[in-house]
Design an enzyme around this catalytic site. Structure first.
Site, PDB file in Angstrom:
ATOM      1  N   GLY A  65       0.841  -1.188   0.000  1.00 28.43           N
ATOM      2  CA  GLY A  65       0.000   0.000   0.000  1.00 28.43           C
ATOM      3  C   GLY A  65       0.876   1.238   0.000  1.00 28.43           C
ATOM      4  CB  CYS A  92       5.404  -4.008   0.093  1.00 29.73           C
ATOM      5  SG  CYS A  92       6.246  -2.453  -0.219  1.00 29.73           S
ATOM      6  CE1 TYR A  93       1.324   1.131   5.578  1.00 28.59           C
ATOM      7  CE2 TYR A  93      -0.279  -0.662   5.678  1.00 28.59           C
ATOM      8  CZ  TYR A  93       0.186   0.567   6.137  1.00 28.59           C
ATOM      9  OH  TYR A  93      -0.476   1.203   7.144  1.00 28.59           O
ATOM     10  CG  HIS A 181       5.541  -5.767  -4.712  1.00 32.10           C
ATOM     11  ND1 HIS A 181       4.279  -5.606  -4.185  1.00 32.10           N
ATOM     12  CD2 HIS A 181       6.235  -4.653  -4.380  1.00 32.10           C
ATOM     13  CE1 HIS A 181       4.206  -4.432  -3.574  1.00 32.10           C
ATOM     14  NE2 HIS A 181       5.377  -3.833  -3.674  1.00 32.10           N
ATOM     15  CD  GLU A 183       2.534  -8.515  -5.431  1.00 33.58           C
ATOM     16  OE1 GLU A 183       3.310  -9.263  -4.804  1.00 33.58           O
ATOM     17  OE2 GLU A 183       2.308  -7.336  -5.095  1.00 33.58           O
ATOM     18  CG  ASP A 239     -17.390 -10.022 -19.409  1.00 30.08           C
ATOM     19  OD1 ASP A 239     -16.471 -10.822 -19.702  1.00 30.08           O
ATOM     20  OD2 ASP A 239     -17.198  -8.828 -19.122  1.00 30.08           O
ATOM     21  CE  LYS A 380     -13.086  -9.914 -20.729  1.00 27.93           C
ATOM     22  NZ  LYS A 380     -14.324  -9.133 -20.776  1.00 27.93           N
TER      23      LYS A 380
END
Ligand code: XMP
Length: 524
Positions: A65, A92-93, A181, A183, A239, A380
């Site tokens: 964050g 991180c944060y 990070h 990710e 969708d 998605k």
């Protein structure tokens, strides 16, 4: 995944909770975990301990964050999260918050680190199971603050001179923290770190597969809908197509799909919806040909925003009219996706940019339709995989984004039946050539635009004076920024040659070489 096969247990799958502290990459954390076939949800950092317990996660991730933990009013989760008895990973944060809540010390660092960095693995346990101690590790950093003093119980698992506590771990409480990070793709072994958290520390079984999702959704949809009738607006996009296919699997003939042909679709689109949904899937499908109404509404209008408004309003009116024929319907299905759900509940607050004519909004109150949103847990790419699992054809599942107002905003200037026909033919040639050469799959969006600009040309012995066609092909990750696709010159020559020869009404083809920003993807 080291040979783990998805479990076939019934009941809710093992799940991870991500508490969001506002990082740009929070959604990526959830996506990476789901790619490991473990279900994962994102919630605001302020979620109460009671709600967290009710969610029953097998592990919790505290996201990154933008805030500083020692700033006044810094976002903090309930400290009880760290005492739930399930493993917690702070990123991180999240790592800084964990350290500060447990009695460590966080400082604002002089050495801010943004971008690629290299740390050294010191302990190959916990998140680093399967790594080698002493090994260098490429990671992605993005922080100003850092942990300066560890709380009791923690040891350092990876570090560098500039970030001595790049990875920390308390094995007794199963609390792990990463300053970098895992990710993002720039941390190449990040996926292994997350897998070690999810499987190794949390002991999750990988039960999140599209097959498991279908099985659970079908059961839940049947229980909720019972014998009632459900309406679903098909747009031709991915969708709504997948939502309809899933509902069809669950409730069969109780589902009625309404497809509004606004006359602003690409060549063959309405026919393909009929073919796929009407014939192949055997859906109850009503196609409303409203093209004349839309053309009438757009007559003489060239301002893009007015066009959008007219198209959006007419769509709602036509849909409403059709829906009123189904007085017994109790539900309205929509293809809302997880990113929309998170946007409206996350720490960043409700999204300002809901595209209204995508959603079938504004139905009359007196119909009392309840919303069914069977895709609201999915990203998605998961929707695409779900579509495949449900047997939808590739050309629907892999369809590129198409704006709600359709060709109405790609015929620049006034929209007439004749100009629409020109654009439709030219666009079909472009699509055909791009698909045949394999370039369509490499672009985010590729399409033609018709400009109200005439120029002189020559054809045979005759002088022509016709409009201009633009080829727009872009690459992008999410449509927010984009670059023009570098299509081969020979392919462009083939496209241009075919369009000017085969489409009457166009004598010149231009290539758009603008990126976004400063241009946008669409021209209007
Ligand atoms: P721009 O042109 O803003 O487009 O770079 C970004 C993405 O949004 C799509 N787009 C729309 N989608 N209604 C929609 O549903 C609209 O009015 C609209 N305008 C643009 C565009 O195709 C691209 O994917």
């Amino acid at each position: 995944m080291r040979g783990r096969s998805p479990s076939r247990r019934r009941g809710p799958p093992d799940r991870i909770l991500v508490l969001d502290f506002g990082s740009q990459t929070t959604q990526l954390i959830a996506r990476r975990i789901r790619e490991l076939h473990v279900y994962c949800e994102i919630a605001p950092f302020s979620m109460s301990l009671k709600e967290i317990r009710a969610f029953a996660p097998r592990g919790v991730v505290l996201s990154g964050g933008p805030a500083s933990v020692y700033a006044e009013g810094a976002p903090a989760c309930d400290p009880g999260v760290l005492g739930l008895g399930v493993p917690v990973l702070g990123i991180c944060y999240g790592q800084q918050l964990m350290a500060s809540l447990l009695g460590g010390r966080v400082v604002g660092s002089q050495q801010r680190e943004f971008g690629r960095a290299r740390v050294r693995v010191l302990e190959a346990t916990g998140l680093f199971e399967g790594f080698d101690a002493g090994q260098p590790l490429d990671v992605w950093m993005s922080h100003g603050d850092r942990v300066e003093e560890l709380p009791p119980g923690f040891s350092v698992q990876a570090g560098s001179p500039s970030t001595p506590f790049a990875a920390v771990f308390d094995p007794a409480r199963r609390l792990a923290g990463l300053q970098f990070h895992p990710e993002v793709v720039h941390t190449p072994r990040g996926r292994e770190l997350l897998a070690n958290f999810v499987f190794g520390l949390c002991g999750c079984r990988p039960g999140w597969t599209m097959e498991a999702f279908i099985e659970r959704s079908v059961r839940e949809l049947r229980a909720r809908i019972g014998g009632a009738e459900v309406l679903c607006g098909l747009s031709g996009g991915v969708d709504s197509a997948v939502a309809a296919a899933l509902l069809q699997r669950a409730i069969g003939k109780q589902l009625t799909c309404i497809f509004v042909d606004n006359g602003l679709l690409r060549k063959g689109e309405a026919a393909s919806v009929r073919e796929v949904f009407g014939r192949h899937f055997g859906l109850e499908l009503t196609v409303v040909d409203a093209s004349a109404r839309f053309l009438e509404g757009l007559a003489g209008v060239s301002d893009p925003e007015r066009k959008r408004k007219i198209i959006g309003e007419l769509f709602v009116r036509v849909f409403e009219q059709e829906a009123r024929r189904h007085q017994d319907a109790r539900f309205l299905a929509q293809g809302t996706l997880y990113p929309d759900v998170i946007e409206s509940t996350s720490v960043r607050g409700p999204a300002a940019t809901i595209k209204s004519h995508h959603n079938v909004g504004g139905l009359p109150e007196d119909m009392h339709l309840e919303l069914v949103e069977p895709l609201r847990e999915l990203f998605k790419d998961e929707v695409r995989r779900l579509g495949e699992a449900l047997g939808l054809p590739q050309h629907i599942v892999q369809r590129q984004p198409f704006p709600g107002p359709g060709l109405g905003v790609r015929v620049v200037g006034r929209v007439t039946a004749a100009r629409l026909a020109v654009l439709r033919e030219a666009d079909a040639i472009l699509q055909e050539e791009l698909a045949a050469s394999g370039h369509l799959q490499q672009t985010w969006q590729a399409f033609a635009i018709l400009l109200p600009v005439r120029s002189v040309g020559v054809m045979g012995d005759e002088r022509t004076y016709e409009e201009t066609l633009v080829v727009r092909a872009v690459t992008s990750q999410d449509g927010m920024t984009a670059d023009w696709a570098r299509l081969p010159a020979d392919l462009l020559a083939q496209i241009s040659g075919r369009i000017t020869n085969e489409v009457s009404g166009v004598n010149r083809v231009l290539l758009d070489i603008s990126s976004k920003p400063p241009a946008t993807i669409e021209w209007e």
